[in-house]
Design an enzyme around this catalytic site. Structure first.
Site, PDB file in Angstrom:
ATOM      1  N   TYR A 146       0.844  -1.197   0.000  1.00  0.00           N
ATOM      2  CA  TYR A 146       0.000   0.000   0.000  1.00  0.00           C
ATOM      3  C   TYR A 146       0.889   1.260   0.000  1.00  0.00           C
ATOM      4  O   TYR A 146       1.807   1.379   0.828  1.00  0.00           O
ATOM      5  CB  TYR A 146      -0.894  -0.040   1.242  1.00  0.00           C
ATOM      6  CG  TYR A 146      -1.877   1.074   1.308  1.00  0.00           C
ATOM      7  CD1 TYR A 146      -2.950   1.137   0.426  1.00  0.00           C
ATOM      8  CD2 TYR A 146      -1.745   2.092   2.241  1.00  0.00           C
ATOM      9  CE1 TYR A 146      -3.855   2.177   0.477  1.00  0.00           C
ATOM     10  CE2 TYR A 146      -2.659   3.138   2.302  1.00  0.00           C
ATOM     11  CZ  TYR A 146      -3.703   3.168   1.413  1.00  0.00           C
ATOM     12  OH  TYR A 146      -4.602   4.202   1.458  1.00  0.00           O
ATOM     13  N   ASP A 163      -0.333  -7.601   6.144  1.00  0.00           N
ATOM     14  CA  ASP A 163      -1.483  -6.727   5.898  1.00  0.00           C
ATOM     15  C   ASP A 163      -2.543  -7.594   5.220  1.00  0.00           C
ATOM     16  O   ASP A 163      -2.381  -8.009   4.074  1.00  0.00           O
ATOM     17  CB  ASP A 163      -1.052  -5.548   5.004  1.00  0.00           C
ATOM     18  CG  ASP A 163      -2.205  -4.570   4.737  1.00  0.00           C
ATOM     19  OD1 ASP A 163      -3.380  -4.988   4.791  1.00  0.00           O
ATOM     20  OD2 ASP A 163      -1.913  -3.400   4.431  1.00  0.00           O
TER      21      ASP A 163
HETATM   22  C1  LIG Z   1      -6.533   1.230   2.438  1.00  0.00           C
HETATM   23  C2  LIG Z   1      -5.388   0.377   2.814  1.00  0.00           C
HETATM   24  C3  LIG Z   1      -4.527   0.725   3.863  1.00  0.00           C
HETATM   25  C4  LIG Z   1      -4.661   2.022   4.637  1.00  0.00           C
HETATM   26  O1  LIG Z   1      -5.851   2.100   5.318  1.00  0.00           O
HETATM   27  P1  LIG Z   1      -6.633   3.473   5.673  1.00  0.00           P
HETATM   28  O2  LIG Z   1      -7.818   2.985   6.411  1.00  0.00           O
HETATM   29  O3  LIG Z   1      -6.938   4.152   4.382  1.00  0.00           O
HETATM   30  O4  LIG Z   1      -5.698   4.305   6.493  1.00  0.00           O
HETATM   31  C5  LIG Z   1      -3.515  -0.163   4.186  1.00  0.00           C
HETATM   32  N1  LIG Z   1      -3.333  -1.309   3.492  1.00  0.00           N
HETATM   33  C6  LIG Z   1      -4.127  -1.660   2.460  1.00  0.00           C
HETATM   34  C7  LIG Z   1      -3.875  -2.931   1.733  1.00  0.00           C
HETATM   35  C8  LIG Z   1      -5.170  -0.830   2.077  1.00  0.00           C
HETATM   36  O5  LIG Z   1      -5.952  -1.178   1.050  1.00  0.00           O
END
Ligand SMILES: *Cc1c(COP(=O)(O)O)cnc(C)c1O
Length: 393
Positions: free
Chosen positions: A111, A183
């Protein structure tokens, strides 16, 4: 209700919920910044940890706790830490697990802001970072240095849909004394449970699938080990990127339907992917559920389904990508993903416009790439929308 021995769908609805004195059927919003101590001794006990009473909402709050315990059970972890946003989760994890002169290995298609935070901010504190295609294990091994502390992966990666083998990463991490952070935003615990494959920490932007209704931003972290959990909670509380009670209420409501939303969305996604695969204006498509995906076998092994995210390329490149954006009407032209509504975006001219051409190419983010998050509308309407959009290129 005790839900530890119950099934996933039961946990979605009941894990973390508690009975209050009024018999509320749902967890209420405890919209308060601070909590009254019963007396001086109780106040002292709350601070010393002898009592688990609440003190102050940045540190903890009943509505937020209910969500943290819910997600910890869904991910089979020790405990959860809710954050203001997904980036609040990412920054709390970096802050807790990295230190001066330490090194982190991360997926190159991670990200964008999760990469930018390391390159632009943590670098000023002498934290080193390497970005490699983690779907090829040899890249990870080659990047390990004596000061490497963390291996951070996103799988499937955004927006390339490359899949990284979590169990193999866990083995490498153990051999080299690294912590493995995953993640899991693109999957949610319904489709993938990284802690079960040996990860130490899992995090989410709950803005996406877990809340699922495109109406709040938020994040969460689940750790497997109590010591790591404590470190990350400390960073979250001291940096102040806590979730608020109303956010927690919203996500507790959203998460209840996670399984049925994902089931419908991935059923739609498979049909959309098959349609796109056979379309003459589509150059390529990457969806984990198609046998043409280079890691189809790995997807089957570590995911409980193929999800509803895909990327595809148009034969007409950058201009065709922009044309398609302007000629779809049901799909909302917007960033974000994982909601009940179908979303479309063109990373080269939008989310990744600020990334250098060199880094974009290295991470496989080509000019023709379109990212598609399939919603739970009627699939014929989604396909007709694409059909119309593609006919205008
Ligand atoms: C959107 C996203 C983030 C960040 O999240 P927010 O809620 O926008 O701060 C992190 N990792 C991935 C894979 C995302 O899609």
């Amino acid at each position: 209700m005790k839900t530890k021995d119950k099934g996933f769908n039961t946990k979605l609805i009941h894990a973390g919920a508690f009975d209050d004195e009024f018999g509320s059927a749902t967890v209420p919003i405890y919209q308060t910044s601070t909590f009254r101590f019963k007396n001086a001794q109780h106040g002292a006990d709350c601070f010393s940890g002898k009592s688990d009473g609440y003190i102050y909402t940045r540190i903890g709050n009943p509505t937020i706790r209910a969500f943290e315990q819910n997600i910890a059970e869904l991910e089979n972890g020790f405990d959860g830490i809710a954050t203001s946003s997904g980036m609040g989760a990412v920054s709390s994890v970096y802050m807790a697990l990295l230190g001066a002169e330490s090194h982190i290995i991360s997926s190159d298609a991670v990200y964008g802001p999760a990469r930018g935070l390391l390159e632009q901010d943590f670098s000023r504190y002498n934290v080193e970072a390497s970005f490699v295609n983690t779907s090829k294990v040899e890249n990870i091994i080659a990047a390990i240095r004596p000061n490497t502390k963390v291996l951070y992966i996103e799988t499937p990666a955004n927006p390339t849909m490359d899949i990284t083998d979590i169990a193999t990463c866990s083995k490498i991490a153990k051999e080299h004394n690294l912590l493995l952070v995953v993640d899991n935003t693109f999957c949610s615990p319904y489709l993938q449970k990284p802690l079960d494959f040996g990860a130490d920490v899992v995090l989410h932007s709950i803005t996406k699938f877990i809340n699922g209704h495109a109406d709040i931003v938020g994040g969460v972290i689940v750790a497997k080990d109590p010591e790591i959990y404590k470190k990350i909670r400390h960073s979250m509380v001291y940096m102040g990127c806590n979730m608020d009670p109303t956010q927690a209420f919203m996500v507790l409501r959203g998460v209840k339907t996670l399984a049925i939303r994902i089931e419908r969305a991935q059923e739609n996604a498979m049909k959309v992917a098959e349609y796109l695969q056979s379309h003459p204006k589509v150059a390529w498509i990457k969806y984990p559920g198609l046998e043409s995906h280079p890691q189809f076998e790995l997807a089957k092994k570590q995911m409980n389904g193929f999800g509803s995210m895909m990327s595809f390329g148009l034969k007409g490149g950058y201009e065709a990508g922009r044309k398609l954006m302007d000629n779809v009407h049901l799909a909302i032209l917007a960033v974000s993903l994982g909601g009940v509504e179908t979303l479309i975006q063109h990373p080269a001219s939008m989310t990744h416009a600020g990334v250098s051409k060199e880094n974009k190419n290295a991470a496989g983010i080509t000019d023709d790439l379109v990212r598609f998050s399939v919603g739970i509308e009627d699939v014929d309407d989604i396909i007709n929308d694409l059909k119309y959009g593609l006919s205008n290129i």
